[in-house]
Design a protein around this motif. Sequence first.
Motif, PDB file in Angstrom:
ATOM      1  N   ILE A 182      36.230 -44.234  95.915  1.00 19.22           N
ATOM      2  CA  ILE A 182      35.263 -43.149  96.047  1.00 19.22           C
ATOM      3  C   ILE A 182      34.683 -42.783  94.681  1.00 19.22           C
ATOM      4  N   ALA A 209      28.072 -38.065 102.213  1.00 18.58           N
ATOM      5  CA  ALA A 209      29.536 -38.123 102.223  1.00 18.58           C
ATOM      6  C   ALA A 209      30.063 -38.540 103.591  1.00 18.58           C
ATOM      7  N   SER A 248      32.297 -45.487  93.712  1.00 18.47           N
ATOM      8  CA  SER A 248      31.115 -45.403  94.551  1.00 18.47           C
ATOM      9  C   SER A 248      30.190 -44.269  94.097  1.00 18.47           C
ATOM     10  N   TYR A 295      32.029 -41.940 103.369  1.00 20.97           N
ATOM     11  CA  TYR A 295      33.447 -41.724 103.119  1.00 20.97           C
ATOM     12  C   TYR A 295      34.242 -41.239 104.327  1.00 20.97           C
TER      13      TYR A 295
END
Length: 109
Positions: free
Chosen positions: A3, A102, A6, A106
């Motif tokens: 994350i 998001a 990214s 994710y």
Amino acid sequence: MHIVRSIALFAAAAVLEIGGAWLVWQGWREERGWIWIGGGVIALGLYGFAATFQPDAHFGRVLAAYGGVFVAGSILWGAVADGYRPDRFDIAGALICLTGMAVIMYAPR
């Protein structure tokens, strides 16, 4: 760790794309010349590679999520580089876009 990487890649992509477009804008609309335009074209070309380093292998997902980063980044760039004052709706919209990014990137799958 994926994350963090990214998010850093999204930030780099935003700087390259928004910065490149801003340089072209400055070179053409503000008549700063071809050096500015050339720098913008180079930055935009490098932006094209930024998404390829994302950990997620799905082009559509990465590009759709980047759209949220682009929206928020553009408002921030305008505020910093051009003195644009975002209003509460600009900020709310940017936060909505980042929330969408998001979720797209994710959310557990």
